[in-house]
Motif scaffolding. Sequence first.
Motif, PDB file in Angstrom:
ATOM      1  N   LYS A   1       2.116   1.735  -3.385  1.00  0.00           N
ATOM      2  CA  LYS A   1       1.049   2.106  -4.331  1.00  0.00           C
ATOM      3  C   LYS A   1       0.616   3.561  -4.160  1.00  0.00           C
ATOM      4  O   LYS A   1       0.362   4.256  -5.124  1.00  0.00           O
ATOM      5  CB  LYS A   1      -0.197   1.217  -4.084  1.00  0.00           C
ATOM      6  CG  LYS A   1      -0.142  -0.105  -4.794  1.00  0.00           C
ATOM      7  CD  LYS A   1      -1.492  -0.814  -4.797  1.00  0.00           C
ATOM      8  CE  LYS A   1      -2.139  -0.970  -3.455  1.00  0.00           C
ATOM      9  NZ  LYS A   1      -3.138  -2.034  -3.357  1.00  0.00           N
ATOM     10  N   TYR A   2       0.504   3.995  -2.900  1.00  0.00           N
ATOM     11  CA  TYR A   2      -0.071   5.323  -2.647  1.00  0.00           C
ATOM     12  C   TYR A   2       0.986   6.398  -2.384  1.00  0.00           C
ATOM     13  O   TYR A   2       0.691   7.420  -1.780  1.00  0.00           O
ATOM     14  CB  TYR A   2      -1.093   5.232  -1.506  1.00  0.00           C
ATOM     15  CG  TYR A   2      -2.211   4.268  -1.856  1.00  0.00           C
ATOM     16  CD1 TYR A   2      -3.104   4.565  -2.879  1.00  0.00           C
ATOM     17  CD2 TYR A   2      -2.342   3.040  -1.210  1.00  0.00           C
ATOM     18  CE1 TYR A   2      -4.101   3.670  -3.236  1.00  0.00           C
ATOM     19  CE2 TYR A   2      -3.348   2.141  -1.556  1.00  0.00           C
ATOM     20  CZ  TYR A   2      -4.213   2.468  -2.573  1.00  0.00           C
ATOM     21  OH  TYR A   2      -5.197   1.591  -2.943  1.00  0.00           O
TER      22      TYR A   2
ATOM     23  N   ASN B   1       0.837  -1.209   0.000  1.00  0.00           N
ATOM     24  CA  ASN B   1       0.000   0.000   0.000  1.00  0.00           C
ATOM     25  C   ASN B   1       0.869   1.256   0.000  1.00  0.00           C
ATOM     26  O   ASN B   1       0.597   2.205  -0.736  1.00  0.00           O
ATOM     27  CB  ASN B   1      -0.896   0.039   1.243  1.00  0.00           C
ATOM     28  CG  ASN B   1      -2.173  -0.760   1.043  1.00  0.00           C
ATOM     29  OD1 ASN B   1      -2.477  -1.188  -0.064  1.00  0.00           O
ATOM     30  ND2 ASN B   1      -2.914  -0.964   2.120  1.00  0.00           N
TER      31      ASN B   1
ATOM     32  N   ASP C   1       5.128   6.585   5.174  1.00  0.00           N
ATOM     33  CA  ASP C   1       5.367   6.932   3.766  1.00  0.00           C
ATOM     34  C   ASP C   1       5.178   8.423   3.547  1.00  0.00           C
ATOM     35  O   ASP C   1       4.617   9.122   4.399  1.00  0.00           O
ATOM     36  CB  ASP C   1       4.462   6.100   2.837  1.00  0.00           C
ATOM     37  CG  ASP C   1       2.978   6.391   3.007  1.00  0.00           C
ATOM     38  OD1 ASP C   1       2.588   7.563   2.931  1.00  0.00           O
ATOM     39  OD2 ASP C   1       2.199   5.430   3.212  1.00  0.00           O
TER      40      ASP C   1
ATOM     41  N   GLU D   1     -10.682   4.572  -0.840  1.00  0.00           N
ATOM     42  CA  GLU D   1     -10.924   6.016  -0.779  1.00  0.00           C
ATOM     43  C   GLU D   1     -11.418   6.539  -2.119  1.00  0.00           C
ATOM     44  O   GLU D   1     -12.360   7.281  -2.204  1.00  0.00           O
ATOM     45  CB  GLU D   1      -9.629   6.719  -0.384  1.00  0.00           C
ATOM     46  CG  GLU D   1      -9.867   7.864   0.532  1.00  0.00           C
ATOM     47  CD  GLU D   1      -8.579   8.523   0.924  1.00  0.00           C
ATOM     48  OE1 GLU D   1      -8.549   9.747   0.934  1.00  0.00           O
ATOM     49  OE2 GLU D   1      -7.590   7.817   1.204  1.00  0.00           O
TER      50      GLU D   1
ATOM     51  N   LEU E   1      -6.415  -4.069   3.910  1.00  0.00           N
ATOM     52  CA  LEU E   1      -6.366  -3.599   5.299  1.00  0.00           C
ATOM     53  C   LEU E   1      -7.331  -4.360   6.207  1.00  0.00           C
ATOM     54  O   LEU E   1      -7.085  -4.458   7.407  1.00  0.00           O
ATOM     55  CB  LEU E   1      -6.622  -2.096   5.375  1.00  0.00           C
ATOM     56  CG  LEU E   1      -5.464  -1.214   4.882  1.00  0.00           C
ATOM     57  CD1 LEU E   1      -5.847   0.258   4.962  1.00  0.00           C
ATOM     58  CD2 LEU E   1      -4.194  -1.468   5.683  1.00  0.00           C
TER      59      LEU E   1
HETATM   60  P1  ADP Z   1      -6.560  -1.580  -1.669  1.00  0.00           P
HETATM   61  O1  ADP Z   1      -6.455  -2.940  -2.252  1.00  0.00           O
HETATM   62  O2  ADP Z   1      -7.556  -0.701  -2.370  1.00  0.00           O
HETATM   63  O3  ADP Z   1      -5.244  -0.925  -1.478  1.00  0.00           O
HETATM   64  P2  ADP Z   1      -6.739  -1.723   1.229  1.00  0.00           P
HETATM   65  O4  ADP Z   1      -7.766  -2.358   2.089  1.00  0.00           O
HETATM   66  O5  ADP Z   1      -5.340  -2.227   1.374  1.00  0.00           O
HETATM   67  O6  ADP Z   1      -7.245  -1.857  -0.255  1.00  0.00           O
HETATM   68  O7  ADP Z   1      -6.752  -0.165   1.486  1.00  0.00           O
HETATM   69  C1  ADP Z   1      -7.996   0.509   1.516  1.00  0.00           C
HETATM   70  C2  ADP Z   1      -7.839   1.961   1.085  1.00  0.00           C
HETATM   71  O8  ADP Z   1      -7.053   2.671   2.054  1.00  0.00           O
HETATM   72  C3  ADP Z   1      -7.103   2.141  -0.234  1.00  0.00           C
HETATM   73  O9  ADP Z   1      -7.950   2.005  -1.359  1.00  0.00           O
HETATM   74  C4  ADP Z   1      -6.558   3.570  -0.087  1.00  0.00           C
HETATM   75  O10 ADP Z   1      -7.576   4.500  -0.398  1.00  0.00           O
HETATM   76  C5  ADP Z   1      -6.284   3.674   1.412  1.00  0.00           C
HETATM   77  N1  ADP Z   1      -4.857   3.445   1.769  1.00  0.00           N
HETATM   78  C6  ADP Z   1      -4.309   2.315   2.267  1.00  0.00           C
HETATM   79  N2  ADP Z   1      -2.984   2.476   2.524  1.00  0.00           N
HETATM   80  C7  ADP Z   1      -2.696   3.746   2.192  1.00  0.00           C
HETATM   81  C8  ADP Z   1      -1.481   4.547   2.223  1.00  0.00           C
HETATM   82  N3  ADP Z   1      -0.321   4.060   2.669  1.00  0.00           N
HETATM   83  N4  ADP Z   1      -1.570   5.834   1.807  1.00  0.00           N
HETATM   84  C9  ADP Z   1      -2.759   6.352   1.363  1.00  0.00           C
HETATM   85  N5  ADP Z   1      -3.914   5.666   1.305  1.00  0.00           N
HETATM   86  C10 ADP Z   1      -3.889   4.373   1.709  1.00  0.00           C
END
Ligand code: ADP
Length: 262
Positions: A165-166, A162, A193, A213, A228
Amino acid sequence: VLAAVAVLFAGLAVFLSHQMSSKAMIPVKRSFARQREFVADASHELRTPLSVLLSSVDALEMEGVGEGEPFARKVLHNMRDEAKRMIRLSDSLLTLARSDSGAATLRITDFDLGAVAERIADSLRPMAVSKEITLRYERTGPLPYCGDSERLSQLLVILLDNAIKYTPDGGLIELSVFQMEVKGQKLVIEVRDTGIGIKPEDRERIFERFYREEKSRARELGGHGLGLSIAKWIVEAHGGTIEVTSTSGEGSIFRVELPNLR
Ligand code: ADP
């Protein structure tokens, strides 16, 4: 007489509510159990054809199908990505269905959580490097822990994946694992991060199943919104806690506290 009638009515009400709730509960419980079984079976059944699809694409590419044909290569590439995505989705659904039914149990052993963290950071670094992101982890001696090392590896993969990715290109991710000196001793995992951050109203909800989100962006990045919720289940199965602090546009910190299970 009035008192006797009142007692009789109260008794009858208690008896009826007990009858109704026990009758209503059993079918509801049963239908939840059936639903979980269905999800577990369906995801298990999907895995085989998806793996066949994935290896068929590999076989076609090894045969040189699509060479010199950009369109055919693109189609094969998309097929591989989507098959992988669906395999990840069915694995996540299976994990959650098993955790709901209590069928997913922890395999507890003694191991060095610092070494596990180093292995996971090393395995994800190429993904970070492809976005020119620095993924930092400094191991500071052994961190003995007693828990499920496979599940905790999965937790680290979810949090680091994550973070990568973000976080926009050129960012920084820092993983730290350390011992917290409290009564009973705890191990702490922190992933920081310099990414896009999480809005205050989303902070609680990101641990819910399928919550993303921004659905379109998360989908583009290969997410299903289940990572998550699996992370939360793993942490809570170890008796720990997971929380996030974040500033929109600046970054996020995921902090996990794990009590030592010994
Ligand atoms: P996904 O497979 O969409 O990443 P997760 O359950 O892991 O699903 O995360 C849920 C949501 O939380 C993500 O879609 C993103 O919007 C937000 N998110 C998770 N980790 C981060 C991060 N490190 N920074 C920003 N947003 C995050």
